[in-house]
Motif scaffolding. Structure first.
Motif, PDB file in Angstrom:
ATOM      1  N   LEU A   1       6.287   7.273 -14.331  1.00  0.00           N
ATOM      2  CA  LEU A   1       6.239   8.699 -14.651  1.00  0.00           C
ATOM      3  C   LEU A   1       5.772   9.003 -16.063  1.00  0.00           C
ATOM      4  O   LEU A   1       5.432  10.154 -16.377  1.00  0.00           O
ATOM      5  N   MET A   2       5.746   8.009 -16.943  1.00  0.00           N
ATOM      6  CA  MET A   2       5.412   8.278 -18.334  1.00  0.00           C
ATOM      7  C   MET A   2       3.975   7.902 -18.622  1.00  0.00           C
ATOM      8  O   MET A   2       3.363   7.083 -17.936  1.00  0.00           O
TER       9      MET A   2
ATOM     10  N   HIS B   1      -6.878   2.912 -22.655  1.00  0.00           N
ATOM     11  CA  HIS B   1      -5.576   3.489 -23.012  1.00  0.00           C
ATOM     12  C   HIS B   1      -5.688   4.995 -23.217  1.00  0.00           C
ATOM     13  O   HIS B   1      -4.865   5.761 -22.734  1.00  0.00           O
ATOM     14  N   GLN B   2      -6.746   5.437 -23.920  1.00  0.00           N
ATOM     15  CA  GLN B   2      -6.935   6.860 -24.132  1.00  0.00           C
ATOM     16  C   GLN B   2      -7.263   7.568 -22.834  1.00  0.00           C
ATOM     17  O   GLN B   2      -6.846   8.697 -22.606  1.00  0.00           O
ATOM     18  N   ALA B   3      -8.012   6.898 -21.959  1.00  0.00           N
ATOM     19  CA  ALA B   3      -8.349   7.514 -20.671  1.00  0.00           C
ATOM     20  C   ALA B   3      -7.106   7.716 -19.829  1.00  0.00           C
ATOM     21  O   ALA B   3      -6.956   8.738 -19.157  1.00  0.00           O
ATOM     22  N   MET B   4      -6.191   6.734 -19.823  1.00  0.00           N
ATOM     23  CA  MET B   4      -4.945   6.858 -19.067  1.00  0.00           C
ATOM     24  C   MET B   4      -4.110   8.015 -19.620  1.00  0.00           C
ATOM     25  O   MET B   4      -3.524   8.785 -18.866  1.00  0.00           O
ATOM     26  N   ARG B   5      -4.046   8.132 -20.927  1.00  0.00           N
ATOM     27  CA  ARG B   5      -3.263   9.208 -21.526  1.00  0.00           C
ATOM     28  C   ARG B   5      -3.880  10.564 -21.202  1.00  0.00           C
ATOM     29  O   ARG B   5      -3.183  11.514 -20.870  1.00  0.00           O
ATOM     30  N   LEU B   6      -5.223  10.666 -21.280  1.00  0.00           N
ATOM     31  CA  LEU B   6      -5.905  11.910 -20.963  1.00  0.00           C
ATOM     32  C   LEU B   6      -5.684  12.285 -19.507  1.00  0.00           C
ATOM     33  O   LEU B   6      -5.418  13.440 -19.174  1.00  0.00           O
ATOM     34  N   SER B   7      -5.764  11.291 -18.617  1.00  0.00           N
ATOM     35  CA  SER B   7      -5.572  11.564 -17.201  1.00  0.00           C
ATOM     36  C   SER B   7      -4.158  12.052 -16.927  1.00  0.00           C
ATOM     37  O   SER B   7      -3.940  12.900 -16.069  1.00  0.00           O
ATOM     38  N   HIS B   8      -3.192  11.509 -17.661  1.00  0.00           N
ATOM     39  CA  HIS B   8      -1.810  11.933 -17.442  1.00  0.00           C
ATOM     40  C   HIS B   8      -1.632  13.401 -17.792  1.00  0.00           C
ATOM     41  O   HIS B   8      -1.004  14.161 -17.064  1.00  0.00           O
ATOM     42  N   PHE B   9      -2.189  13.819 -18.921  1.00  0.00           N
ATOM     43  CA  PHE B   9      -1.953  15.181 -19.370  1.00  0.00           C
ATOM     44  C   PHE B   9      -2.790  16.185 -18.581  1.00  0.00           C
ATOM     45  O   PHE B   9      -2.391  17.329 -18.419  1.00  0.00           O
TER      46      PHE B   9
ATOM     47  N   ASN C   1      -0.372  12.073  -7.278  1.00  0.00           N
ATOM     48  CA  ASN C   1       0.947  12.551  -7.689  1.00  0.00           C
ATOM     49  C   ASN C   1       1.987  12.337  -6.603  1.00  0.00           C
ATOM     50  O   ASN C   1       3.152  12.034  -6.902  1.00  0.00           O
ATOM     51  N   ILE C   2       1.592  12.501  -5.353  1.00  0.00           N
ATOM     52  CA  ILE C   2       2.526  12.294  -4.247  1.00  0.00           C
ATOM     53  C   ILE C   2       2.952  10.832  -4.178  1.00  0.00           C
ATOM     54  O   ILE C   2       4.142  10.518  -4.036  1.00  0.00           O
ATOM     55  N   VAL C   3       1.980   9.921  -4.258  1.00  0.00           N
ATOM     56  CA  VAL C   3       2.295   8.488  -4.200  1.00  0.00           C
ATOM     57  C   VAL C   3       3.208   8.105  -5.357  1.00  0.00           C
ATOM     58  O   VAL C   3       4.219   7.411  -5.170  1.00  0.00           O
ATOM     59  N   THR C   4       2.866   8.564  -6.547  1.00  0.00           N
ATOM     60  CA  THR C   4       3.689   8.257  -7.718  1.00  0.00           C
ATOM     61  C   THR C   4       5.100   8.809  -7.555  1.00  0.00           C
ATOM     62  O   THR C   4       6.091   8.127  -7.858  1.00  0.00           O
TER      63      THR C   4
END
Length: 207
Positions: A204-205, A129-137, A145-148
């Motif tokens: 996106l979030m 969970h922390q890794a996903m949040r870190l990757s987002h920021f 980013n293009i695929v998303t």
């Protein structure tokens, strides 16, 4: 309660309600066609997975099996588009394409979660969970980013189309209580639009 938590609660409520509706339709559907029941069950599984995804404990769900399951579900909708040769393949596929893209978006989110979890283990980050949040920021790769962005844009377009399609005729539809088919169609399009928008927001979030 933070603004992010409010959004998480709203998404959980939306997808939990969508899952209950899909399960109800799968059980109570009057058609004998297996395809319809499978469609509703796939929607229910996706909605349940989306309902828990915003929360940290939702990361306990295995990502790779999710990716494989939803990738198969994404293929199910276009491959089963033509029903007994009753309509042209192109129009039938186009009608079921939003559902396929929704499943593809779920596949993409699960795939990214699996990749972030693997990176977190390699780098010693405590939780996926922390890794996903870190990757987002910190920002993912340009291709990610293009695929998303493409998936989110398509889902938002489908959502607005479904939610606004009946607006000019809502008053007339509401006055025809003896026409359940029209009311059912309006309800179906509302849920299609709402779940598509919720899926786009989830894409996106940060999770």
């Amino acid at each position: 309660m933070s603004a992010a938590e409010v959004v998480h609660y709203m998404l959980t409520a939306l997808f939990a309600a969508a899952a209950v509706r899909a399960l109800r339709q799968a059980v109570l559907t009057r058609t004998r066609a297996c395809r319809s029941r499978v469609d509703h069950l796939l929607h229910a599984v996706m909605a349940l997975a989306m309902a828990v995804m915003p929360w940290s404990w939702g990361g306990a769900l295995p990502e790779l099996p999710q990716s494989l399951f939803f990738a198969t579900a994404a293929l199910w909708f276009p491959l089963t588009a033509v029903k007994c040769g009753q309509e042209r393949r192109l129009s039938a596929t186009a009608r079921r394409l939003p559902y396929a893209v929704g499943m593809a978006a779920m596949t993409w989110m699960s795939y990214r979660a699996a990749g972030h979890a693997h990176q977190a283990v390699a780098e010693g980050v405590p939780t996926a969970h922390q890794a996903m949040r870190l990757s987002h920021f910190t920002g993912g790769s340009k291709a990610d980013n293009i695929v998303t962005g493409v998936l989110a844009l398509y889902l938002l377009t489908c959502s607005l189309r479904s939610l606004t399609r009946d607006m000019p005729t809502l008053r007339a539809t509401a006055g025809t209580a003896d026409n359940p088919t029209s009311l059912r169609s309006v309800c179906n399009r509302f849920w299609d639009g709402a779940t598509a928008m919720g899926t786009a927001v989830m894409l996106l979030m940060p999770h």
